[in-house]
Every structure is written in C-alpha cells, then in structure tokens.
Enzyme design. Sequence first.
Site, PDB file in Angstrom:
ATOM      1  CG  PHE A 247      40.176   5.574  68.008  1.00 40.37           C
ATOM      2  CD1 PHE A 247      40.155   6.079  66.700  1.00 40.37           C
ATOM      3  CD2 PHE A 247      41.331   5.909  68.881  1.00 40.37           C
ATOM      4  CE1 PHE A 247      40.946   6.901  66.327  1.00 40.37           C
ATOM      5  CE2 PHE A 247      42.241   6.863  68.419  1.00 40.37           C
ATOM      6  CZ  PHE A 247      42.033   7.292  66.906  1.00 40.37           C
TER       7      PHE A 247
ATOM      8  CE1 TYR B 283      46.963   4.523  72.505  1.00 36.59           C
ATOM      9  CE2 TYR B 283      44.588   4.259  72.571  1.00 36.59           C
ATOM     10  CZ  TYR B 283      45.711   3.944  73.291  1.00 36.59           C
ATOM     11  OH  TYR B 283      45.770   3.822  74.553  1.00 36.59           O
TER      12      TYR B 283
ATOM     13  CD  GLU C 259      44.663  -3.296  74.243  1.00 34.38           C
ATOM     14  OE1 GLU C 259      45.554  -2.790  74.984  1.00 34.38           O
ATOM     15  OE2 GLU C 259      44.621  -3.885  73.011  1.00 34.38           O
TER      16      GLU C 259
END
Length: 226
Positions: A33, A35, A125
Amino acid sequence: MTVSETVSTQSPAVAAPTAANTPWEDGQPLWVFGYGSIIYRVDFPIEDQVFGYIHSRKRAFLQKSHDHRGTPTRPGRVCTLIPHAEWNSMFPRDPADPDAVCWGMAYKVQSGMEQQVKQHLDFREKDGYTEDFVDVFVEQNEGPVVQKVLVYVGVSDNPSFAGPSTLDETAQVIAGAEGPSGTNREYLFKLCDSLRLHHPRALDPYLAELETLVRTYVASNKQALQ
C-alpha cells in the site's frame, strides 16, 4: 532502464526493521500500500493495482527525511500514518475525524519478484520506517478488496519522527528542503496531484491546506530573491 532492472540494481544493505508476526512469507503473493511517493513513483514491477483507502489512520508529514527529500543537516518532511487515537493525543485541539479514511494505491507485486521487491522497498524506506499490514477498501464494497497489505510506517518512537508540529512549521520545512531525490515541495505537490487524479475526495483537508501553505512560502521566497 526497465522497472525490473531498477529493482535488481538496488542494494538492500540497510533494511527496515521487520514487524512481529509478519503475515507475509517469501513465495506468497505480495501487495504493497502506497500513501506517499509510491503512488506516483512506482519503481518496482507490478501486475495489478487498486486505488482504495484504509481506516483509522491519518496521513501526515511528520517523518523527517534525511536521505531522499532532505539531508542529515537539513531534513525534509515526508508522509507517515498516524493512528487516530495517537493523533488525538498529540493534537487534542485538532482531533481526527473518526470517519475519515486515508486514500492510496495498493500494488500487487509481479509474481516471482516478491523477495527482490521486498528487499528494494526495505532499502528505500530505511529512514525510520517499519512494516505494518492493513486491509484496503473501495467504495463499491463493504468488505476489504485486499487484506494483509504491506505498508511502511514511521511510528512515533522512531528516531526520524518529527513529533507534534504545526501545519505552518511543517510547510516552512517542506518549502525549503531538498535532497538526493529532489525538492521536498515536489514530493508534496506530486502527491496532491496524484490523489486528485485518482478520486475527487482522495485529497484530505490536511493535505489541501498544507499544499496551499507551501505554495505561499515558495512564492514568497521567490519574490524575496528578485
């Protein structure tokens, strides 16, 4: 360079910590996911995608960026997800709407590339993000369309978490910060444009107000230099 080549050349030297009881195992399908920047910059191979939303989380620019949209001496700000209860504790005068959702894109990683993509995302990340798993919904369905979707979150006790900041303070940082991946304001503007493109209600009031403030500061800085 193809997307697959981009993944294969990335080094997984410093991975994001792994969440306990991870419901994904190598060899199984992997959904991710996005965002933040992953919505408009997908640098890994996919075979399906769903634009939808998750519940009980607020997207906020409260994660410092030392390696992408800022530097170690002048970090930028990028997105993280804050549980509504935690947001309300940090910002009691601006509580989260309990019915609000966070829109984003769920991507199904290309079959056979799951482990490579996972290593690539762990490296991408690495600045304070940890793994979590969410269910993704769309308006046409009552139940989730995809379950146990991997998402990277900068939790509030990570060393790169910016802590409670006013929208104005955040806007000033974003207007001036720049890093190896580009200006911080580009990150925000591309995110807002992408959300508008995908759904008329995907851009939440927090992002809309932040975008306006940053554009105002950028314009003011340009005028000051003339």
